[in-house]
Design an enzyme around this catalytic site. Sequence first.
Site, PDB file in Angstrom:
ATOM      1  N   ASP A  78       0.815  -1.216   0.000  1.00  0.00           N
ATOM      2  CA  ASP A  78       0.000   0.000   0.000  1.00  0.00           C
ATOM      3  C   ASP A  78       0.847   1.263   0.000  1.00  0.00           C
ATOM      4  OD1 ASP A  78       0.929  -0.268   2.649  1.00  0.00           O
ATOM      5  OD2 ASP A  78      -0.973  -1.082   3.332  1.00  0.00           O
TER       6      ASP A  78
ATOM      7  N   ASN B  28      -7.722  -3.389  14.394  1.00  0.00           N
ATOM      8  CA  ASN B  28      -9.097  -3.709  13.994  1.00  0.00           C
ATOM      9  C   ASN B  28      -9.141  -4.881  13.013  1.00  0.00           C
ATOM     10  OD1 ASN B  28      -8.114  -2.545  11.668  1.00  0.00           O
ATOM     11  ND2 ASN B  28      -9.610  -0.878  11.566  1.00  0.00           N
TER      12      ASN B  28
ATOM     13  N   HIS C 186      -7.289  -5.145  10.202  1.00  0.00           N
ATOM     14  CA  HIS C 186      -7.002  -4.854   8.795  1.00  0.00           C
ATOM     15  C   HIS C 186      -5.694  -5.501   8.354  1.00  0.00           C
ATOM     16  CE1 HIS C 186      -4.834  -1.049  10.270  1.00  0.00           C
ATOM     17  NE2 HIS C 186      -3.924  -1.643   9.533  1.00  0.00           N
TER      18      HIS C 186
ATOM     19  N   GLU D 177      -9.792  -2.257   5.437  1.00  0.00           N
ATOM     20  CA  GLU D 177     -10.465  -2.026   6.707  1.00  0.00           C
ATOM     21  C   GLU D 177     -11.662  -2.970   6.872  1.00  0.00           C
ATOM     22  OE1 GLU D 177      -9.135  -0.197   8.835  1.00  0.00           O
ATOM     23  OE2 GLU D 177      -8.181   1.563   7.962  1.00  0.00           O
TER      24      GLU D 177
END
Length: 251
Positions: free
Chosen positions: A67, A136, A138, A143
């Site tokens: 990313d 979380n 990811h 996400e």
Amino acid sequence: MKLIEAANYEEMSQKAADIIIAQVKEKPDSVLGLATGSTMLGTYKQLVEDHRQNGTSYRNVRTVNLDEYIGLSPDHPNSYRYYMNQHLFSHIDIPLSQTYIPNGASDDVEAECRRYEQLIESLGGIDLQLLGIGRNGHIGFNEPGTSFSAPTHVVELAPSTRQANARFFPSFNDVPRQAITMGIATIMKSRHILLLASGTAKAPIMAKLFEETVTTDVPASVLHTHPNVTVIADQDALSLVPDEKRKVYAK
């Protein structure tokens, strides 16, 4: 999914580096999927040290990063291109022309996503993909709620993700709101996936990962459906995973 336990961050980093080095030695023109963040720093440090001491060569390796932030130029100190150059590429013998990272400064980010997806396919796919895991759940910047069938795409970063990365920026408001990320479908095409987790902050999400429920609410849970995943985690990250679960996955 196979679990390798490490005593601490340093041991986790060494075990991860050993797997990457073995991959490169077995297939000198490997396509390595790379990640950024503090979890990876120890692994890259070990790779650099091994290159210096033992001469492991990356001359024919190709790399693709997960990313990149949208809006940051490659030479921005908080871009992932800058991170990779600083912590790995500048210290090993890989030609920079064989290192690929999404262009977050592109005038057409949607076209950049399509180009990047095609690039990975043209390289023959990813042999070994390195992943961290967000608090979380990811992976990459995928996400919670991201479709498991998503290719490389533009993502709006969750406030919790921006907060976790705020320590690298002058302030929270300076953290980019968008990024380009390999999609979950892209990641899942990798032939071998190596996920690293360290520290007590990751303990709750690691416990959730080993609950085995596959759901888009926990993007990393999709890894249970991949045939070749290795998880390396230290004792702090595994502190909420029951011993019986650890034994099952250590086999």
